[in-house]
Scaffold this motif. Structure first.
Motif, short mmCIF file in Angstrom:
data_model
loop_
_atom_site.label_atom_id
_atom_site.label_comp_id
_atom_site.label_asym_id
_atom_site.label_seq_id
_atom_site.Cartn_x
_atom_site.Cartn_y
_atom_site.Cartn_z
N GLY A 260 -12.10 -31.49 -39.85
CA GLY A 260 -12.03 -32.34 -38.67
C GLY A 260 -11.29 -31.71 -37.51
O GLY A 260 -10.75 -32.42 -36.65
N LEU A 261 -11.26 -30.38 -37.45
CA LEU A 261 -10.52 -29.68 -36.40
C LEU A 261 -11.39 -29.47 -35.17
O LEU A 261 -12.59 -29.18 -35.27
N GLY A 262 -10.78 -29.60 -34.01
CA GLY A 262 -11.41 -29.10 -32.81
C GLY A 262 -11.19 -27.60 -32.74
O GLY A 262 -10.08 -27.12 -33.01
N VAL A 263 -12.21 -26.85 -32.38
CA VAL A 263 -12.12 -25.39 -32.40
C VAL A 263 -12.38 -24.83 -31.01
O VAL A 263 -13.34 -25.21 -30.34
N THR A 264 -11.52 -23.92 -30.60
CA THR A 264 -11.75 -23.11 -29.41
C THR A 264 -11.74 -21.65 -29.83
O THR A 264 -10.76 -21.17 -30.40
N VAL A 265 -12.84 -20.97 -29.58
CA VAL A 265 -12.94 -19.55 -29.89
C VAL A 265 -12.56 -18.76 -28.65
O VAL A 265 -13.14 -18.95 -27.57
N LEU A 266 -11.56 -17.90 -28.79
CA LEU A 266 -11.19 -16.97 -27.73
C LEU A 266 -11.76 -15.60 -28.09
O LEU A 266 -11.52 -15.09 -29.18
N ASP B 193 -2.58 -26.35 -32.36
CA ASP B 193 -1.99 -26.70 -33.65
C ASP B 193 -2.03 -25.51 -34.61
O ASP B 193 -1.29 -25.49 -35.59
N ALA B 194 -2.90 -24.55 -34.35
CA ALA B 194 -2.96 -23.32 -35.13
C ALA B 194 -3.63 -22.25 -34.30
O ALA B 194 -4.55 -22.53 -33.52
N VAL B 195 -3.14 -21.01 -34.44
CA VAL B 195 -3.78 -19.84 -33.84
C VAL B 195 -4.10 -18.90 -34.99
O VAL B 195 -3.22 -18.52 -35.76
N PHE B 196 -5.38 -18.53 -35.09
CA PHE B 196 -5.85 -17.83 -36.29
C PHE B 196 -6.89 -16.78 -35.92
O PHE B 196 -7.64 -16.93 -34.97
N PHE C 10 -15.36 -19.83 -41.81
CA PHE C 10 -14.25 -20.53 -41.16
C PHE C 10 -14.69 -21.66 -40.23
O PHE C 10 -14.04 -22.71 -40.19
N LEU C 11 -15.77 -21.49 -39.49
CA LEU C 11 -16.19 -22.58 -38.60
C LEU C 11 -16.67 -23.80 -39.38
O LEU C 11 -16.28 -24.93 -39.07
N PRO C 12 -17.51 -23.64 -40.43
CA PRO C 12 -17.86 -24.81 -41.23
C PRO C 12 -16.63 -25.45 -41.90
O PRO C 12 -16.53 -26.68 -42.00
N ALA C 13 -15.67 -24.62 -42.35
CA ALA C 13 -14.45 -25.16 -42.96
C ALA C 13 -13.66 -25.97 -41.95
O ALA C 13 -13.12 -27.05 -42.26
N ALA C 14 -13.55 -25.47 -40.71
CA ALA C 14 -12.83 -26.20 -39.67
C ALA C 14 -13.50 -27.54 -39.39
O ALA C 14 -12.82 -28.56 -39.19
N MET D 246 -6.70 -32.30 -34.10
CA MET D 246 -5.93 -31.06 -34.13
C MET D 246 -6.77 -29.92 -33.58
O MET D 246 -7.99 -29.88 -33.80
N ARG D 247 -6.13 -28.99 -32.90
CA ARG D 247 -6.84 -27.92 -32.22
C ARG D 247 -6.54 -26.57 -32.86
O ARG D 247 -5.39 -26.15 -32.98
N LEU D 248 -7.61 -25.89 -33.29
CA LEU D 248 -7.54 -24.54 -33.84
C LEU D 248 -8.06 -23.56 -32.80
O LEU D 248 -9.18 -23.71 -32.31
N TYR D 249 -7.23 -22.58 -32.44
CA TYR D 249 -7.70 -21.46 -31.63
C TYR D 249 -8.03 -20.30 -32.57
O TYR D 249 -7.18 -19.85 -33.35
N LEU D 250 -9.27 -19.85 -32.52
CA LEU D 250 -9.74 -18.77 -33.38
C LEU D 250 -10.05 -17.56 -32.51
O LEU D 250 -10.91 -17.63 -31.62
N LEU D 251 -9.34 -16.48 -32.74
CA LEU D 251 -9.53 -15.25 -31.97
C LEU D 251 -10.57 -14.38 -32.66
O LEU D 251 -10.54 -14.21 -33.88
N ALA D 252 -11.48 -13.81 -31.86
CA ALA D 252 -12.54 -12.99 -32.44
C ALA D 252 -12.99 -11.96 -31.43
O ALA D 252 -12.85 -12.14 -30.22
N ARG D 253 -13.53 -10.88 -31.93
CA ARG D 253 -14.25 -9.92 -31.10
C ARG D 253 -15.74 -10.16 -31.33
O ARG D 253 -16.29 -11.11 -30.86
#
Length: 397
Positions: A26-32, A70-73, A18-22, A1-8
Motif C-alpha cells: 500500500g505504499l505510494g512510490v516515487t521513482v527518482l 517514509d523510506a529511501v531505497f 520491488f514495485l509489485p511488493a510496494a 506512506m511514501r517510498l522513494y526508489l532510486l534507479a538508473r
C-alpha cells in the motif's frame, strides 16, 4: 506512506519485484532516476521524476521539495552510497554510508578487510589515467585479476598470467574507461559461490546462496547458477565475520566468495538483493515475500526475529545463454512458461531479435535467462538441459 526508489536503468528486480511488493504494502512510490523515459515506457502509472541520482545532494533536494519520505531505497549497485546519505539526512532507516562505500569500492574493501585482520589479499590500485608501467617493478603475484574499482556485472574483469599481459590489459581497459580507477589483485582459487542475507540492526537471516559457474578464462562471465540451500556452517561463519568487519548487514546483501580447502574468501560484496532474476527465483523457491521483507526493513519495521517460514525442499538452477561473438541476433526463442516433469521453467529473452551488439566478455553478453525450480536437483538439471538443447540462438556477424 511514501517510498522513494532510486534507479538508473530499469531492472527486473524493480519491475517484477520491488514495485509489485510496494503496491501490496500500500505504499505510494516515487521513482527518482536519471533515465526517466526508459522507466516511463515500462510503468507509466508510477510517479517518475528526473534527478541526477548519482549526486546525493540532488537526491536530497528533489525529495525535500516533493512529498515527505517514509523510506529511501535502491537496489542499484551504483546508488547505495547516495541512498544511504539521503535516507540518513531525513532521519530514516539506512545502511551505513561508510559500509556502502566499502562494499562498492573494491580497493577500500581489500584495505579494510586487511586492516581489521579479516583477510589479506595482495591488491593495488591504479588511479584513473595512471600509467600501469609502474606495476612492472612491483611484486604482483601471477596469475592476478584486473578489474574496475567500482565495476559491476564482471565488465572488464580479466585474468592475467604475465607482466606484459598486465600492461596490455590495463591499457585496454583505460582506453575504454578513461575515468575509471583499476584494481589489480591476486587470483583467489576455489569454487565460486554466493551468500544471500537479509537483516536489520538486530537480526540477520541467511537465505542460502548459489554455486556459480563461469565462462572459461580469462573472463568471468556467469553462465549457470545452482541454488545451495545451506553452505557448510564454517564457511558461512567466515563470510559473515568478514561482512561484520565491513559493517554490512542492513537490508539485503549479495556476497560473492570462493571456498577452497575450507577457507572462504570474499570476491566482492553487492550491498543489495541478488539480481539477474536470481531474486525472483529465490522468492518463489523459498515461498517468502522477499521483496516485502526488504522494503519493510527500510520502512523501519523489524525483520522477523527467527524463522522466515521459508520452504526447505526446493531445488533450482538458472542458465544464461550468451553470445560468443559480436553481431546481430537473427534467431532466438521467445519467452516461455512451462511445467515439465514437475519442474517449473521460465525463459525470458534479454536481447531482442534484430539487435546488434559487440562482444563485451561480461554479463552484458547474456541473450536470455532460464529459471527452473522443482524439488529434485537431478530432475531440474535434466529438464533444463532438455529445454536448452531444443532451442537455437543465431548471431550473424
Amino acid at each position: 506512506m511514501r517510498l522513494y526508489l532510486l534507479a538508473r536503468n530499469p531492472t527486473d528486480s524493480v519491475t517484477e519485484g520491488f514495485l509489485p511488493a510496494a503496491a501490496r504494502l500500500g505504499l505510494g512510490v516515487t521513482v527518482l532516476t536519471d533515465q526517466p523515459e526508459a522507466h516511463l515506457r515500462i510503468y507509466p502509472d508510477i510517479e517518475i521524476l528526473g534527478c541526477d541520482v548519482r549526486d546525493f545532494r540532488a537526491v536530497i533536494t528533489r525529495i525535500a521539495t516533493h512529498h515527505p519520505p517514509d523510506a529511501v531505497f535502491t537496489n542499484s549497485d551504483h546508488l547505495q552510497i547516495q541512498t544511504a546519505l539521503a535516507a540518513d539526512f531525513f532521519g530514516l532507516p539506512a545502511k551505513s554510508w561508510q559500509a556502502a562505500l566499502r562494499a562498492k569500492d573494491k580497493a577500500h574493501m581489500r584495505r579494510h578487510l586487511a586492516a581489521t585482520g579479516a583477510d589479506t589479499v595482495w591488491s593495488t590500485e591504479l588511479a584513473a589515467g595512471q600509467d600501469p608501467a609502474g606495476l612492472t617493478g612491483s611484486d604482483v603475484p601471477y596469475p592476478c585479476v584486473v578489474k574496475p574499482r567500482d565495476g559491476v556485472a564482471s565488465e572488464d574483469v580479466v585474468l592475467v598470467e604475465r607482466p606484459e599481459e598486465l600492461l596490455t590489459r590495463c591499457k585496454e581497459i583505460q582506453a575504454r574507461r578513461p575515468e575509471a580507477a583499476l584494481v589489480v589483485e591476486e587470483y583467489l582459487a576455489g569454487e565460486l559461490y554466493t551468500l544471500e542475507t537479509l537483516g536489520d540492526a538486530r537480526t540477520r537471516h541467511v537465505l542460502g546462496g548459489f554455486h556459480t559457474e563461469l565462462s572459461p578464462p580469462p573472463y568471468f562471465v556467469e553462465e549457470r547458477m545452482t541454488f545451495v540451500a545451506a553452505h557448510p556452517e564454517p564457511v558461512v561463519a567466515q563470510v559473515l565475520a568478514q561482512l561484520d568487519r565491513l559493517g554490512v548487514g542492513f537490508g539485503a546483501c549479495h556476497t560473492e566468495f570462493v571456498a577452497h580447502e575450507g577457507r572462504a574468501r570474499i570476491i566482492e560484496v553487492n550491498y543489495r538483493a541478488v539480481g539477474d532474476q536470481c531474486d525472483l527465483l529465490l522468492a518463489e523457491l523459498l515461498g517468502i515475500p522477499l521483496f516485502e521483507h526488504i522494503l519493510r526493513i527500510h520502512l523501519g519495521e523489524p525483520s522477523p526475529p527467527a524463522d522466515l517460514g521459508a520452504r526447505t525442499d526446493g531445488a533450482a538452477r538458472l542458465e544464461y545463454p550468451r553470445a560468443t561473438s559480436a553481431g546481430t541476433l537473427t534467431a532466438a526463442p521467445a519467452a516461455a512458461d512451462l511445467l515439465v516433469d514437475g519442474v517449473k521453467l521460465r525463459y525470458r529473452p534479454l536481447r531482442p531479435v534484430g539487435e546488434r551488439h559487440e562482444l563485451h566478455h561480461s554479463n552484458r553478453d547474456h541473450l536470455g535467462v532460464l529459471r527452473a525450480t522443482g524439488t529434485d536437483q537431478e530432475t531440474v538439471d535434466r529438464t533444463v538441459a532438455g529445454f536448452l538443447a531444443a532451442q537455437s540462438w543465431e548471431i550473424t556477424r
